[in-house]
Enzyme design. Structure first.
Site, short mmCIF file in Angstrom:
data_model
loop_
_atom_site.label_atom_id
_atom_site.label_comp_id
_atom_site.label_asym_id
_atom_site.label_seq_id
_atom_site.Cartn_x
_atom_site.Cartn_y
_atom_site.Cartn_z
N CYS A 101 -8.07 -19.69 23.01
CA CYS A 101 -9.04 -18.62 22.85
C CYS A 101 -8.39 -17.40 22.21
CB CYS A 101 -9.66 -18.23 24.20
SG CYS A 101 -8.46 -17.52 25.34
N ASP A 147 -11.32 -6.43 -18.28
CA ASP A 147 -10.55 -6.43 -19.52
C ASP A 147 -11.34 -7.19 -20.58
OD1 ASP A 147 -8.17 -6.07 -21.15
OD2 ASP A 147 -7.87 -8.22 -20.87
N ASP A 176 -6.37 -10.57 -17.15
CA ASP A 176 -5.58 -11.80 -17.31
C ASP A 176 -4.16 -11.56 -17.81
OD1 ASP A 176 -6.27 -11.00 -19.88
OD2 ASP A 176 -6.31 -13.05 -20.64
#
Length: 745
Positions: free
Chosen positions: A22, A424, A636
């Protein structure tokens, strides 16, 4: 388990932990690990049954951490024990439950008979014989874990179950021994036996559900072949994948999985890379194409050269990202941690108050004990500990299936709040493969082929898309590309270097028009032509020669790029979600706005940021965050890494650089702009599941404890409700596995 060293003099260790039940167990293990000298952070995940510890390297640190787990009352095991366990029968581990049900059924029979006016009460000795094995043999795990909690001066679910059921069993013994001869007294053996059986059943169902939440990682591990066909001096030899070295030549037969990453030397084929990108359409491969381990070869025989093995392969990186995401804690989990730290002591206090309250208001001790037992049983915080991690595991797992790797739980939780996206341009919204569309000479008498050859030489060492376009244009015309000397990149502006020409070394610069202006290079008659090219949407660069007399313009170069297929529709989908998208570009304003309009963006509404230097992107993100906006950055390249890190949520296209992917919280493996909206959607669905789970987990305890304390629930019903709460939370989280991204039409 795994341990890795960090350049920042910090080590990381993953340890599997058995016997946690738990949220209180999670809190206890984290506290025990945090007390070990040198530990900086310790995060425990109940769903994956693992702990991730960061610490300062020291002698025997791993042994000390394992000892801390054991001293806390739990068993340290291999980190991937849950994931690496062999596929078992759906009924594996059910035998103890079956025995418990068989022994408990006769005890429940009289309760059923009472509904029909039948009195089938079993003799006390028979009830004792049936209930005692369930209590102390099948329930031994609860006593063991409860004793560990007591020794650690803390509490957990097992302590509540052990105290509650033992109280019921002892009360039954006391009533039996104090009964008059031949008197049929009501005993509570059936309550204790059924509670233990139901809790065991709930844990078994929970374990089955956990296997499904880890299915994403298990599926990725299954993509690793065990054998590779090595091309040796005596032909093909089968070797274990662990013996493959970088530089080896391997044969991949039709229909086989590629064993490792590499480059194709011989052959042509269609390769299924859906495991990597989520894209079901096979990709054509020819010599010099990159190959990724785990993808499936089509109908061609391939010869490849190995470029990465082991933990350095793309597949291993993907597995690591998914494991990191599933092991991480979302910020919302802090609330659960705070509650679970005090939950069990509070429940024990409520149970004691319930016992005393009923007893001192004139009820029998027997009646008061049963009410206290019901409080202890229904209060078990299993669902609370599973609410967040199971939803995160299911959400990140299904996202990975469709090509979105979410490596940061915080990114997952924040993404659904995003209202501004900075994206971008080159390589993200456009194909990132611009072509050289014009090469304009400043001196009409100059040799165009020679200047283009020199330009290609200077750009030959750069990975910038515009540089590659110059090299490709020279190669397309079969021009020589000599090696340059002393090449120096000027970030955000261009590069300069030296090239041998007719036995003489000359110095040249290639870069943006802004750089030329900074260097006071006069464009002369080409200024108007440069403006026209920019107005048409072209990106314009200039080439200049450095001489003793200064800098002289030699040529203008115009580049054209194309939007990625589906990019316009993807941006429209984001607009439908009420998200503002801003295209960020280093291009001049005219070129940037021309491309923006092709993508469906509205420059007049501030949806284009042009002439942005790489170093300014992070500052732009900070500016966008002013006013309480939640900002995502999509990029990227290396120059996008600071902005990706500065954004609330960073999304990196996998067609870009490793630096960008490390800085981002989410990696889009397909480089498809449509996945941006899909990532936001799965974040929205996952956070919704977390909130649903936490609501029901809290509501269950908030409602259940008072009902039990005031006598509206008996221990048997409380036990069934407790088991059901954990299973319902797991099942609700698993509904995420049915999610599919909505792609633009």
């Amino acid at each position: 388990m795994t341990a890795t060293l960090n350049p920042a003099v910090e080590a990381e260790l993953d340890i599997g932990i058995e016997d946690m039940t738990c949220a209180s167990c999670v809190s206890r293990v984290e506290k025990a690990l945090a007390k070990v000298p040198g530990v900086t952070t310790a995060t425990v995940n109940l769903a994956t049954e693992t702990a991730r510890i960061h610490f300062a390297p020291a002698d025997q640190m791993e042994a000390k951490l394992r000892r801390a787990v054991r001293d806390a009352g739990y068993e340290p095991v291999a980190a991937n024990a849950v994931i690496d366990a062999p596929d078992a029968s759906p009924w594996a581990g059910f035998m103890p439950i079956a025995i418990g049900l068989a022994l408990s059924a006769p005890l429940v029979l009289p309760m059923v008979g009472d509904l029909f006016g039948k009195h089938w009460m079993l003799p006390a000795w028979m009830q004792f014989v049936l209930a005692t094995p369930v209590q102390f043999i099948l329930g031994a795990r609860f006593y063991k874990a409860a004793w560990g909690a007591v020794k650690a001066m803390s509490g957990n679910m097992d302590l509540l179950v052990a105290i509650g059921t033992t109280a019921g069993w002892l009360l039954s013994i006391w009533l039996w021994l104090n009964a008059e001869p031949d008197e049929m007294v009501h005993l509570y053996f059936e309550g204790s036996a059924i509670v233990i059986t139901l809790v065991l059943l709930g844990k078994w169902l929970e374990t089955r559900a956990k296997r499904q939440t880890t299915s994403a990682i298990r599926a990725l591990h299954a993509l690793k072949p065990e054998i590779a066909h090595l091309m040796g001096l005596e032909g093909e030899v089968d070797v274990p994948i662990a013996e493959v070295l970088v530089g080896d030549k391997l044969v991949v037969r039709p229909g086989e999985r590629l064993p490792v990453d590499g480059v194709l030397l011989e052959g042509h084929s269609q390769v299924d890379e859906s495991m990597l990108t989520g894209e079901s359409v096979p990709v054509h491969k020819e010599p010099d194409s990159k190959l990724t381990g785990g993808s499936i070869n089509g109908d061609g025989r391939l010869v490849m050269q190995v470029q990465a093995v082991g933990s350095e392969t793309v597949l291993s990186h993907i597995i690591r990202l998914v494991e990191d995401a599933q092991a991480a804690k979302a910020p919302i989990q802090r609330l659960v941690d705070q509650v679970s730290a005090i939950f069990v002591p509070v429940v024990l206090g409520i149970a004691l108050v319930t016992l005393l309250g009923w007893y001192f208001t004139g009820h029998s001790f027997e009646f008061a004990v049963i009410r206290a037992v019901a409080v202890l049983v229904i209060a078990c915080p299993c669902a609370l500990g599973l609410a967040t991690p199971t939803a995160i595991m299911a959400g990140t797992g299904v996202a990975a299936k469709y090509g979105m790797l979410i490596k940061d739980a915080q990114a997952l939780e924040l993404a659904h709040k995003v209202d501004v996206i900075a994206s971008d341009k080159t390589g993200t919204l456009t194909q990132g493969k611009p072509r050289l569309t014009a090469f304009v000479l400043a001196d009409a008498t100059a040799d165009e082929t020679q200047l283009l050859s020199i330009a290609a030489s200077l750009q030959s060492g750069s990975e910038h898309p515009l540089a590659r376009a110059v090299v490709d244009a020279a190669k397309a015309r079969d021009l020589p590309v000599p090696s340059p000397d002393n090449v120096r990149a000027v970030p955000g502006r261009g590069s300069e270097g030296e090239v041998g020409e007719n036995g003489e070394v000359k110095s040249y610069l290639i870069g943006s028009l802004r750089w030329m202006q900074e260097l006071n290079i006069d464009l002369g008659t080409l200024a108007s032509q440069a403006a026209d090219l920019q107005h048409q949407g072209a990106t314009v660069s200039a080439m200049a020669q450095r001489t003793t007399a200064g800098l002289t313009l030699k040529a203008l170069m115009a580049f054209g790029d194309e939007p990625k297929p589906g990019a316009k529709e993807a941006l429209a989908l984001l607009r439908q979600r009420g998200i503002k998208t801003i295209m960020v570009s280093g291009d001049n304003r005219g070129a940037a706005e021309a491309m923006a309009r092709r993508l469906g963006l509205r420059p007049e509404e501030g949806e284009v940021m042009s002439e942005v230097l790489p170093g300014d992107k992070a500052a732009l993100i900070a500016k966008l965050k002013i006013g309480g906006h939640t900002v995502a950055m999509v990029g990227d390249g290396v120059n996008d890494a600071p902005a990706l890190a500065a954004a609330d949520v960073g999304m990196a296209m996998s067609n870009g650089t490793d630096v960008a992917m490390h800085a981002a919280g989410i990696t889009l493996m397909r480089g498809d702009p449509a996945l941006v909206a899909a990532a936001l959607d799965i974040s929205d669905r996952t956070v919704a599941k977390i909130r649903q789970n936490l609501f029901w987990a809290f509501a269950y305890n908030v409602a259940g404890i008072p009902l039990a304390a005031f006598g509206f629930l008996n221990p048997v019903v409380a036990g069934a409700a407790m088991a059901l709460s954990s299973v319902s939370v797991m099942s609700n989280a698993l509904l995420l596995k049915r999610w599919k991204p909505t792609l633009p039409k």
